[in-house]
Motif scaffolding. Structure first.
Motif, mmCIF file in Angstrom:
data_model
loop_
_atom_site.group_PDB
_atom_site.id
_atom_site.type_symbol
_atom_site.label_atom_id
_atom_site.label_comp_id
_atom_site.label_asym_id
_atom_site.label_seq_id
_atom_site.Cartn_x
_atom_site.Cartn_y
_atom_site.Cartn_z
ATOM 1 N N ASP A 120 0.827 -1.208 0.000
ATOM 2 C CA ASP A 120 0.000 0.000 0.000
ATOM 3 C C ASP A 120 0.861 1.256 0.000
ATOM 4 O O ASP A 120 0.556 2.232 -0.687
ATOM 5 N N ASP A 121 1.948 1.228 0.778
ATOM 6 C CA ASP A 121 2.856 2.380 0.786
ATOM 7 C C ASP A 121 3.509 2.559 -0.580
ATOM 8 O O ASP A 121 3.633 3.681 -1.077
ATOM 9 N N LEU A 122 3.926 1.458 -1.197
ATOM 10 C CA LEU A 122 4.538 1.554 -2.533
ATOM 11 C C LEU A 122 3.572 2.201 -3.518
ATOM 12 O O LEU A 122 3.957 3.078 -4.304
ATOM 13 N N GLU A 123 2.322 1.783 -3.476
ATOM 14 C CA GLU A 123 1.320 2.347 -4.382
ATOM 15 C C GLU A 123 1.107 3.836 -4.095
ATOM 16 O O GLU A 123 1.044 4.654 -5.011
ATOM 17 N N TYR A 124 1.019 4.178 -2.835
ATOM 18 C CA TYR A 124 0.807 5.557 -2.393
ATOM 19 C C TYR A 124 1.941 6.470 -2.874
ATOM 20 O O TYR A 124 1.703 7.539 -3.439
ATOM 21 N N TYR A 125 3.191 6.036 -2.678
ATOM 22 C CA TYR A 125 4.337 6.844 -3.099
ATOM 23 C C TYR A 125 4.374 6.987 -4.613
ATOM 24 O O TYR A 125 4.617 8.064 -5.143
ATOM 25 N N GLY A 126 4.142 5.874 -5.306
ATOM 26 C CA GLY A 126 4.162 5.901 -6.767
ATOM 27 C C GLY A 126 3.125 6.851 -7.333
ATOM 28 O O GLY A 126 3.398 7.615 -8.254
ATOM 29 N N GLU A 127 1.918 6.801 -6.774
ATOM 30 C CA GLU A 127 0.858 7.704 -7.234
ATOM 31 C C GLU A 127 1.231 9.166 -7.010
ATOM 32 O O GLU A 127 0.990 10.018 -7.873
ATOM 33 N N PHE A 131 12.344 6.504 4.389
ATOM 34 C CA PHE A 131 11.001 6.735 4.920
ATOM 35 C C PHE A 131 10.816 5.722 6.046
ATOM 36 O O PHE A 131 11.171 4.556 5.889
ATOM 37 N N SER A 132 10.240 6.152 7.144
ATOM 38 C CA SER A 132 9.976 5.211 8.213
ATOM 39 C C SER A 132 8.853 5.714 9.096
ATOM 40 O O SER A 132 8.588 6.915 9.143
ATOM 41 N N THR A 133 8.207 4.786 9.764
ATOM 42 C CA THR A 133 7.152 5.170 10.709
ATOM 43 C C THR A 133 7.756 5.555 12.047
ATOM 44 O O THR A 133 7.193 6.366 12.762
ATOM 45 N N ALA A 134 8.877 4.979 12.388
ATOM 46 C CA ALA A 134 9.521 5.296 13.665
ATOM 47 C C ALA A 134 11.020 5.054 13.561
ATOM 48 O O ALA A 134 11.458 4.065 12.993
ATOM 49 N N ARG A 175 9.549 10.954 8.100
ATOM 50 C CA ARG A 175 8.553 10.098 8.729
ATOM 51 C C ARG A 175 7.517 9.833 7.629
ATOM 52 O O ARG A 175 7.181 10.738 6.868
ATOM 53 N N LYS A 176 7.039 8.597 7.541
ATOM 54 C CA LYS A 176 6.059 8.281 6.500
ATOM 55 C C LYS A 176 4.882 9.244 6.619
ATOM 56 O O LYS A 176 4.337 9.424 7.704
ATOM 57 N N PRO A 177 4.521 9.884 5.508
ATOM 58 C CA PRO A 177 3.452 10.887 5.562
ATOM 59 C C PRO A 177 2.097 10.278 5.901
ATOM 60 O O PRO A 177 1.786 9.162 5.506
ATOM 61 N N SER A 178 1.303 11.056 6.632
ATOM 62 C CA SER A 178 0.007 10.560 7.074
ATOM 63 C C SER A 178 -1.153 11.082 6.245
ATOM 64 O O SER A 178 -2.287 10.649 6.417
ATOM 65 N N ASN A 179 -0.858 12.009 5.324
ATOM 66 C CA ASN A 179 -1.951 12.529 4.488
ATOM 67 C C ASN A 179 -1.428 12.887 3.103
ATOM 68 O O ASN A 179 -0.220 13.002 2.881
ATOM 69 N N GLY A 180 -2.361 13.061 2.188
ATOM 70 C CA GLY A 180 -2.015 13.315 0.790
ATOM 71 C C GLY A 180 -1.262 14.611 0.576
ATOM 72 O O GLY A 180 -0.349 14.672 -0.251
ATOM 73 N N LYS A 181 -1.610 15.659 1.290
ATOM 74 C CA LYS A 181 -0.935 16.954 1.113
ATOM 75 C C LYS A 181 0.534 16.849 1.525
ATOM 76 O O LYS A 181 1.418 17.334 0.830
#
Length: 132
Positions: free
Chosen positions: A16-23, A92-95, A113-119
């Motif tokens: 899901d993260d890979l897809e999110y970053y790619g988009e 990129f990391s969550t913690a 830190r891995k982003p939590s929103n689209g903006k």
């Protein structure tokens, strides 16, 4: 004139993260080629093949907490290869711990830190594209 699109290698065990970053990257720059690998071992195999083919990515973005080889172990192997060491790496990391933060800074590795929103991801994507 080189018409080959820029390539960014994303390494993360979360699809899901890979897809999110790619988009997010494609939204900013549709011509960028996104290469996705789920772990450090597959990323290193891809990089060795890309080195042999002369088609290295302009940037490597990877998760820090991954199975098989974590971000630090993968970075160390990349750093020990004279050709691959020239490719900028962003973590990129969550913690991350203060020790990890110091390691990143000491080695000139930018980290987010891995982003939590689209903006937030949109702003990071714009920044990542400055490497290419």
């Amino acid at each position: 004139m080189n018409t080959t699109p820029a390539k960014i290698l994303f390494v993360d065990d979360d699809p899901d993260d890979l897809e999110y970053y790619g988009e997010a990257i494609r939204k900013q720059s549709p011509s960028v080629c996104i290469i996705e690998k789920p772990d450090g071992i597959q990323a290193l195999a891809y990089l060795q093949q890309a080195k042999a083919d002369g088609s290295l990515p302009c940037l490597i973005v990877m998760d820090f907490n991954m199975p098989l080889l974590n971000g630090r172990e993968t970075f160390e192997q990349i750093k020990n290869d004279e050709v691959l060491a020239r490719i900028p790496i962003v973590i990129f990391s969550t913690a991350t711990s203060h020790i990890d933060e110091a390691y990143f800074k000491e080695n000139g590795i930018e980290n987010f830190r891995k982003p939590s929103n689209g903006k937030e991801m949109e702003i990071i994507a714009q920044h990542l594209l400055t490497y290419c």
